[in-house]
Design a protein around this motif. Structure first.
Motif, PDB file in Angstrom:
ATOM      1  N   GLY A  93    -101.689 -34.128 -19.589  1.00 34.61           N
ATOM      2  CA  GLY A  93    -102.687 -34.219 -20.786  1.00 34.61           C
ATOM      3  C   GLY A  93    -101.556 -35.126 -21.573  1.00 34.61           C
ATOM      4  N   LEU A  94    -102.261 -35.729 -22.603  1.00 36.17           N
ATOM      5  CA  LEU A  94    -101.791 -37.028 -23.494  1.00 36.17           C
ATOM      6  C   LEU A  94    -102.618 -35.831 -24.962  1.00 36.17           C
ATOM      7  CD1 LEU A  94    -103.748 -39.896 -22.441  1.00 36.17           C
ATOM      8  CD2 LEU A  94    -101.927 -39.663 -21.797  1.00 36.17           C
ATOM      9  N   ILE A  95    -101.612 -36.386 -25.930  1.00 34.57           N
ATOM     10  CA  ILE A  95    -101.663 -35.849 -26.684  1.00 34.57           C
ATOM     11  C   ILE A  95    -101.702 -37.737 -27.990  1.00 34.57           C
ATOM     12  CG2 ILE A  95    -100.591 -35.031 -28.616  1.00 34.57           C
ATOM     13  CD1 ILE A  95     -98.800 -33.332 -26.904  1.00 34.57           C
ATOM     14  N   MET A  96    -102.111 -37.817 -29.037  1.00 33.79           N
ATOM     15  CA  MET A  96    -102.295 -38.843 -29.945  1.00 33.79           C
ATOM     16  C   MET A  96    -102.257 -38.041 -31.466  1.00 33.79           C
ATOM     17  SD  MET A  96    -105.302 -41.873 -31.078  1.00 33.79           S
ATOM     18  CE  MET A  96    -106.400 -39.795 -31.287  1.00 33.79           C
ATOM     19  N   LEU A  97    -100.796 -38.776 -32.075  1.00 30.04           N
ATOM     20  CA  LEU A  97    -100.360 -38.221 -33.779  1.00 30.04           C
ATOM     21  C   LEU A  97    -100.859 -39.046 -33.892  1.00 30.04           C
ATOM     22  CD1 LEU A  97     -97.471 -36.533 -31.529  1.00 30.04           C
ATOM     23  CD2 LEU A  97     -99.412 -35.318 -32.457  1.00 30.04           C
ATOM     24  N   GLY A  98    -100.679 -38.882 -35.199  1.00 35.63           N
ATOM     25  CA  GLY A  98    -100.907 -40.101 -36.823  1.00 35.63           C
ATOM     26  C   GLY A  98    -101.291 -39.385 -38.032  1.00 35.63           C
ATOM     27  N   GLU A  99    -101.229 -40.123 -39.086  1.00 31.40           N
ATOM     28  CA  GLU A  99    -101.252 -40.150 -40.212  1.00 31.40           C
ATOM     29  C   GLU A  99    -102.132 -40.554 -40.492  1.00 31.40           C
ATOM     30  OE1 GLU A  99     -98.446 -38.537 -41.732  1.00 31.40           O
ATOM     31  OE2 GLU A  99     -97.151 -39.094 -39.455  1.00 31.40           O
ATOM     32  N   CYS A 100    -102.933 -39.794 -42.470  1.00 38.34           N
ATOM     33  CA  CYS A 100    -104.191 -40.042 -42.045  1.00 38.34           C
ATOM     34  C   CYS A 100    -104.373 -40.646 -43.495  1.00 38.34           C
ATOM     35  CB  CYS A 100    -105.424 -38.974 -42.655  1.00 38.34           C
ATOM     36  SG  CYS A 100    -105.318 -37.567 -41.477  1.00 38.34           S
ATOM     37  N   GLY A 101    -102.947 -41.454 -43.454  1.00 37.59           N
ATOM     38  CA  GLY A 101    -102.732 -42.682 -44.690  1.00 37.59           C
ATOM     39  C   GLY A 101    -102.716 -42.250 -45.999  1.00 37.59           C
ATOM     40  N   GLY A 102    -101.751 -42.754 -46.991  1.00 39.17           N
ATOM     41  CA  GLY A 102    -101.027 -42.243 -48.104  1.00 39.17           C
ATOM     42  C   GLY A 102     -99.788 -41.550 -47.614  1.00 39.17           C
ATOM     43  N   LYS A 103     -99.090 -41.702 -48.199  1.00 38.70           N
ATOM     44  CA  LYS A 103     -97.820 -40.734 -48.997  1.00 38.70           C
ATOM     45  C   LYS A 103     -98.263 -39.272 -48.569  1.00 38.70           C
ATOM     46  CE  LYS A 103     -96.789 -40.797 -53.469  1.00 38.70           C
ATOM     47  NZ  LYS A 103     -96.035 -41.186 -54.871  1.00 38.70           N
ATOM     48  N   ASP A 104     -99.871 -38.971 -49.582  1.00 41.02           N
ATOM     49  CA  ASP A 104     -99.443 -37.457 -49.743  1.00 41.02           C
ATOM     50  C   ASP A 104    -100.686 -36.708 -48.470  1.00 41.02           C
ATOM     51  OD1 ASP A 104     -98.494 -36.725 -51.536  1.00 41.02           O
ATOM     52  OD2 ASP A 104     -99.596 -37.757 -53.137  1.00 41.02           O
ATOM     53  N   GLY A 105    -101.246 -37.838 -47.643  1.00 36.98           N
ATOM     54  CA  GLY A 105    -101.910 -37.354 -46.396  1.00 36.98           C
ATOM     55  C   GLY A 105    -102.137 -36.687 -45.595  1.00 36.98           C
TER      56      GLY A 105
END
Length: 748
Positions: A192-204
């Motif tokens: 398996g692979l897992i992609m993690l991240g943020e949608c942008g902005g400090k409150d995103g």
């Protein structure tokens, strides 16, 4: 009764997609993918409906209210330039833009042993089962991919197989192009692979995407950011994604979901999907009799021939059902509503931010929900309306000192109700929530669900309260809106000054009449608020009535101003024709005639040049009961505003034209906005024979009917409630009978 051949509801192509506008969409309401069908290299462009940049904000401009009286005074005096300059500074949101939708990323697949010549290539979307397939032959080996997005299992499944043992090798990785700095990919166990991240902005929001491989034969291993499947006969790839918009820990949630699904046989997962999808899709069947069967031609070739003047009723059937497929795939209970692109968007800065544009586009997305028998798909819009109430109260109070709740011409994932952009022809129009609330009333009219109405009434009432406070008295004693706009048009004063802000756009009063009337009827049905009903009725007597202008057209404004752009894409002043009901050939023939003149003038001057506008025009002609004009615009929609994958082309791609096209075809075949259900009210000569099953009518009825030589030969009415049912149609004597809940009635 003849039934459409469901095996023909298939879009297919003889080559891979070269660009996004040729790829094929799958979706489960929340998760979506665009499938290119590449051979040695495949990519799935991925979306998740809550992937929006940034978090919630209070953008209301506190300078609006102190300057509102002055802006109104300037508009009344015809000093448009000065009024608009002040409005642009004091009424614009701070900051001026709402949040925007963004992609989840891509899943890239590479296949080994693909060096030989390619034979028997087929890429398809099976609308009947909600499944996409890619198949081809390389060096004597047949490779097949089967892809679907499951609503019951909330995941995307990709089944890849070869007809020779151990002939399959696949390499998979995630990609987000130049936005990859926002995420990281890590390994999960051995498969398996897992992609993690943020949608942008400090409150995103944060997001997680999980991919797991389950091979038959062969083996899995992980190298760097790659998942490798080697020497397999087949492999099932399972993909799930979540954001913190719904889940506190998206990574943990998606891992658990995929782990659980991996214990279930693929055939069971497929059966769950097709059963769930089919329960919605199979409710409606359309059959337009055709002399020549063109299903052996690729869909893009059929579209090209149609655009060159060929008749192809089967293609129109497919286009109609494709619209229903798209709504099922982009709007399911628990998901967000379909945005400007449904859920399919490949840009981190999409056109118009791929938001919910509520001065026509979001509403058009849901015109087919009720009459095309997909009422459950309407629910995400109702959820958004409810979430808009609290921010809408703040906007109403802060900007206008009004009760109730309001919204302008856009909203986003956070139900933002402050004005979007400083785009004067559209931004400062506070009737977005009022129009949306009419969808609540329509849902009741089709379902007759009193429990739903009791809850929806409170929302409609709150929107009406805003308008009661927002209306002001003019010099003639009328109650008018000010400031407002006629979305998104401009007008010219006699002195030559051009403006957009106005006192009293015709569409405003048509929406107000529809909403207040809906509130009055709702309150009567549930037995409450007699004094409020009287207040609404009194205001209805004082708002301006539709006026006919010097050219015989419906006036777009209270005054018969000269239009700056007579072929404008918005035809807002015909709201009363559709989706409203105040202009009808039976009850208001003079207004219906003026509406026809309005349409003729718009089209003469180049109107209908965007896909959604053309779809709206189909409804107008259908309501005017002009089958030939309605069909001309169905043709024009496919000829000029439809991409090879049958997506609507604004341009660029915008999904409202697809939804509006399907709704318009249904409106041609059946209408129920008056007290009588009318069959074939606007049937074109080309559709002289056919049948339809499962269209819904207001009042709680579902109808199947067939026709020959333009005349109804059989109709079956299924009633969900007890009530009086009235039918009319060519070839039928007028029918009136008392229907009982749960019974069917057939007439020939």
């Amino acid at each position: 009764m003849k039934v459409s051949n469901r095996n023909n509801h298939r879009m297919w192509y003889s080559k891979p997609a070269e660009v996004w506008n040729e790829a094929l969409p799958i979706g489960n309401g929340r998760l979506g993918a665009m499938i290119f069908g590449g051979i040695a290299e495949e990519r799935l462009q991925l979306n998740e409906d809550s992937m929006w940049y940034g978090g919630p904000r209070d953008r209301n401009n506190e300078d609006a209210l102190p300057n509102l009286p002055h802006i109104r005074k300037l508009i009344m005096e015809g000093k448009l330039r000065e009024a608009e300059e002040i409005a642009s500074m004091t009424m614009a949101g701070l900051p001026e833009a709402q949040r925007h939708y963004m992609p989840l990323g891509e899943l890239q697949l590479s296949f080994g042993n693909h060096d030989g010549p390619i034979e028997d290539y087929v890429r398809e979307l099976d609308l009947d089962r909600g499944i996409s397939r890619v198949s081809y032959r390389v060096s004597g080996i047949c490779y097949t991919r089967e892809l679907f997005a499951s609503h019951p299992d909330q995941a995307i499944f990709i089944r890849i197989s070869a007809d020779k043992k151990s002939a399959l090798s696949v390499k998979a990785r995630f990609n987000r192009h130049k936005w990859r700095y926002l995420e990281k990919t890590k390994k999960w166990e051995q498969s398996g692979l897992i992609m993690l991240g943020e949608c942008g902005g400090k409150d995103g929001s944060s997001f997680a995407t999980v991919l797991k491989a389950i091979p038959t034969d062969g083996a899995c291993r992980l190298l760097g950011e790659y998942l490798l499947v080697e020497d397999a006969s087949s492999v099932t790839l399972m993909l799930a994604a979540e954001t913190t918009f719904r889940q506190k820990d998206p990574e943990l949630y998606t891992k658990r979901r995929v782990e659980e699904l991996s214990q279930t046989a693929y055939d069971t997962l497929l059966a769950r999907h097709t059963s769930d999808y089919g329960e919605l899709y199979n409710r409606v069947a359309l059959n337009l009799i055709q002399k020549i069967d063109r299903h052996d031609l690729p869909t893009d070739e059929r579209l090209k021939q149609f655009q060159q003047g060929e008749e192809d009723p089967g293609l129109i059937e497919t286009y109609f059902q494709f619209g229903r497929y798209l709504l099922i795939s982009s709007s399911r209970p628990g998901s967000l509503p379909a945005n400007l692109q449904g859920i399919w968007n490949d840009s981190f800065t999409p056109p118009w931010d791929s938001k919910f544009t509520i001065n026509i586009n979001t509403q058009m997305n849901y015109w087919l929900a009720e009459n095309c028998n997909l009422a459950e798909c309407h629910e995400p819009l109702f959820d958004l309306i409810e979430r808009m109430r609290e921010p809408g109260r703040i906007t109403a109070r802060t900007m206008y000192d009004c009760r109730g709740f309001t919204a302008h011409h856009n909203t986003d994932i956070w139900a933002d109700t402050a004005p979007q952009d400083t785009y004067l022809p559209a931004s400062f129009w506070p009737l977005g929530a009022a129009w949306l609330c009419l969808h609540l009333w329509e849902h009741y009219r089709y379902s007759q669900n009193r429990i739903f109405l009791e809850k929806a009434y409170e929302t409609m009432k709150e929107s009406a309260q805003f308008l009661l406070d927002y209306l002001i008295e003019d010099a003639e004693g009328r109650l008018i809106t000010c400031p407002s706009v006629s979305p998104e048009n401009s007008y010219k004063l006699p002195n030559g000054e051009i403006g957009v802000l106005c006192a009293g756009a015709s569409m405003d009063f048509q929406i107000i009449e529809a909403l207040f009337t809906a509130c009055i009827r709702s309150a009567e049905l549930i037995g409450r608020d007699s004094s409020f009903r009287e207040e609404l009725a009194a205001v209805l007597e004082r708002i301006p009535k539709p006026q006919i202008g010097r050219s015989g057209q419906i006036q777009e404004w209270m005054e018969d101003y000269e239009e700056v752009e007579p072929g404008h894409r918005h035809i807002s002043h015909l709201f009363g024709l559709y989706p409203g009901e105040s202009f009808t050939p039976e009850h208001t023939p003079e207004l219906a005639k003026a509406a026809r003149t309005t349409l003729e003038l718009r089209l003469k001057n180049g109107g209908g040049h965007t896909g959604w506008s053309r779809a709206w025009i189909i409804h107008f002609w259908a309501r005017l009961q002009d089958g030939q004009k309605a069909y001309e615009n169905v043709r024009a929609l496919l000829e000029h505003s439809t991409l090879p994958n049958l997506f609507d082309n604004h341009p660029p791609f915008q999904i409202d034209g697809n939804f509006g096209g399907s709704s318009g075809i249904a409106e041609i075949l059946m209408q129920s906005h008056t007290e009588v259900i009318r069959l074939l009210p606007a049937l074109p000569d080309t559709w002289y024979e056919g049948s339809v099953q499962g269209l819904r009518a207001r009042g709680g009825y579902t109808l199947d009917f067939s026709w020959m030589m333009g005349r109804v030969i059989e109709v079956t009415v299924k009633s969900a409630i007890d009530g009086l049912c009235q039918l009319e149609g060519p070839g039928l004597e007028p029918i009136s009978f008392h229907a009982e809940a749960g019974r069917s009635y057939t007439f020939t």
